[in-house]
Design a protein around this motif. Structure first.
Motif, PDB file in Angstrom:
ATOM      1  N   CYS A  59     -35.861 -35.009 -47.408  1.00  0.00           N
ATOM      2  CA  CYS A  59     -34.822 -34.002 -47.228  1.00  0.00           C
ATOM      3  C   CYS A  59     -35.163 -32.784 -48.080  1.00  0.00           C
ATOM      4  CB  CYS A  59     -33.464 -34.571 -47.635  1.00  0.00           C
ATOM      5  SG  CYS A  59     -32.114 -33.376 -47.523  1.00  0.00           S
ATOM      6  N   PRO A  60     -35.233 -31.584 -47.483  1.00  0.00           N
ATOM      7  CA  PRO A  60     -35.572 -30.402 -48.270  1.00  0.00           C
ATOM      8  C   PRO A  60     -34.455 -29.956 -49.215  1.00  0.00           C
ATOM      9  CG  PRO A  60     -35.148 -29.777 -46.001  1.00  0.00           C
ATOM     10  CD  PRO A  60     -35.090 -31.282 -46.065  1.00  0.00           C
ATOM     11  N   ARG A  61     -33.226 -30.446 -49.011  1.00  0.00           N
ATOM     12  CA  ARG A  61     -32.109 -30.019 -49.865  1.00  0.00           C
ATOM     13  C   ARG A  61     -31.973 -30.873 -51.112  1.00  0.00           C
ATOM     14  NH1 ARG A  61     -26.790 -29.055 -46.640  1.00  0.00           N
ATOM     15  NH2 ARG A  61     -26.216 -28.200 -48.664  1.00  0.00           N
ATOM     16  N   CYS A  62     -32.122 -32.218 -50.966  1.00  0.00           N
ATOM     17  CA  CYS A  62     -31.894 -33.084 -52.122  1.00  0.00           C
ATOM     18  C   CYS A  62     -33.106 -33.932 -52.491  1.00  0.00           C
ATOM     19  CB  CYS A  62     -30.686 -33.989 -51.884  1.00  0.00           C
ATOM     20  SG  CYS A  62     -30.893 -35.143 -50.518  1.00  0.00           S
ATOM     21  N   GLY A  63     -34.123 -34.002 -51.619  1.00  0.00           N
ATOM     22  CA  GLY A  63     -35.327 -34.754 -51.927  1.00  0.00           C
ATOM     23  C   GLY A  63     -35.277 -36.223 -51.579  1.00  0.00           C
ATOM     24  N   LEU A  64     -34.138 -36.719 -51.115  1.00  0.00           N
ATOM     25  CA  LEU A  64     -34.038 -38.127 -50.739  1.00  0.00           C
ATOM     26  C   LEU A  64     -34.749 -38.362 -49.410  1.00  0.00           C
ATOM     27  CD1 LEU A  64     -30.302 -38.954 -51.563  1.00  0.00           C
ATOM     28  CD2 LEU A  64     -32.325 -39.581 -52.860  1.00  0.00           C
ATOM     29  N   PRO A  65     -35.162 -39.600 -49.152  1.00  0.00           N
ATOM     30  CA  PRO A  65     -35.760 -39.872 -47.840  1.00  0.00           C
ATOM     31  C   PRO A  65     -34.694 -39.797 -46.751  1.00  0.00           C
ATOM     32  CG  PRO A  65     -35.580 -41.893 -49.124  1.00  0.00           C
ATOM     33  CD  PRO A  65     -35.186 -40.769 -50.029  1.00  0.00           C
ATOM     34  N   PRO A  74     -31.770 -43.996 -44.808  1.00  0.00           N
ATOM     35  CA  PRO A  74     -32.444 -44.802 -45.834  1.00  0.00           C
ATOM     36  C   PRO A  74     -31.757 -44.658 -47.190  1.00  0.00           C
ATOM     37  CG  PRO A  74     -33.983 -43.277 -44.775  1.00  0.00           C
ATOM     38  CD  PRO A  74     -32.633 -42.981 -44.252  1.00  0.00           C
ATOM     39  N   ASN A  75     -31.795 -45.744 -47.945  1.00  0.00           N
ATOM     40  CA  ASN A  75     -31.214 -45.718 -49.288  1.00  0.00           C
ATOM     41  C   ASN A  75     -32.095 -44.896 -50.224  1.00  0.00           C
ATOM     42  OD1 ASN A  75     -29.119 -47.437 -48.549  1.00  0.00           O
ATOM     43  ND2 ASN A  75     -30.369 -49.240 -48.927  1.00  0.00           N
ATOM     44  N   ALA A  76     -31.479 -44.396 -51.270  1.00  0.00           N
ATOM     45  CA  ALA A  76     -32.227 -43.656 -52.284  1.00  0.00           C
ATOM     46  C   ALA A  76     -33.186 -44.619 -52.973  1.00  0.00           C
ATOM     47  CB  ALA A  76     -31.273 -43.048 -53.300  1.00  0.00           C
TER      48      ALA A  76
END
Length: 116
Positions: A59-65, A74-76
């Motif tokens: 994710c470009p906003r938060c970096g999570l998958p 998907p979980n962090a």
């Protein structure tokens, strides 16, 4: 000498290159990815035979998958706490092993006359 505000290598009326100069754009296909924070990302891929789309996308906003299933993103990733060198040693050695190694080291120092 050229003026101080002139942009080197440009000319008046120069614009961005258009498709006529670059060639045609490949057909694109968009896929939606959803992260656990509710963000939606829609990267585009060149539409070609045998296209393999990745299962996850960062994710470009938060970096999570982010995954393609909006209901089950998907979980962090689990963040491991920082471990000291001593913590790693204690994982590999028991207290009995540690006492034995300490006794050997102290014995070697006594033999060399460095401690009494």
């Amino acid at each position: 000498m050229a003026g101080g505000n002139a942009i080197r290598g440009s000319r008046v009326g120069a614009g961005p290159m258009g498709e006529a100069e670059r060639g045609e754009v490949a057909p694109r296909v968009f896929f939606s990815y959803y992260c656990a924070n509710g963000h939606t990302t829609r990267p585009s891929f060149a539409q070609e035979p045998g296209l393999v789309v990745p299962e996850t996308w960062d994710c470009p906003r938060c970096g999570l998958p982010a995954g393609q299933d909006e209901a089950n993103p998907p979980n962090a990733p689990r963040v491991e706490p920082y471990k000291t060198h001593l913590a790693y040693v204690k994982e590999r050695r028991s207290d009995v092993d540690g006492a034995q190694i300490l006794d050997e080291a102290l014995g070697a120092l006594r033999d060399r006359g460095l401690i009494k």
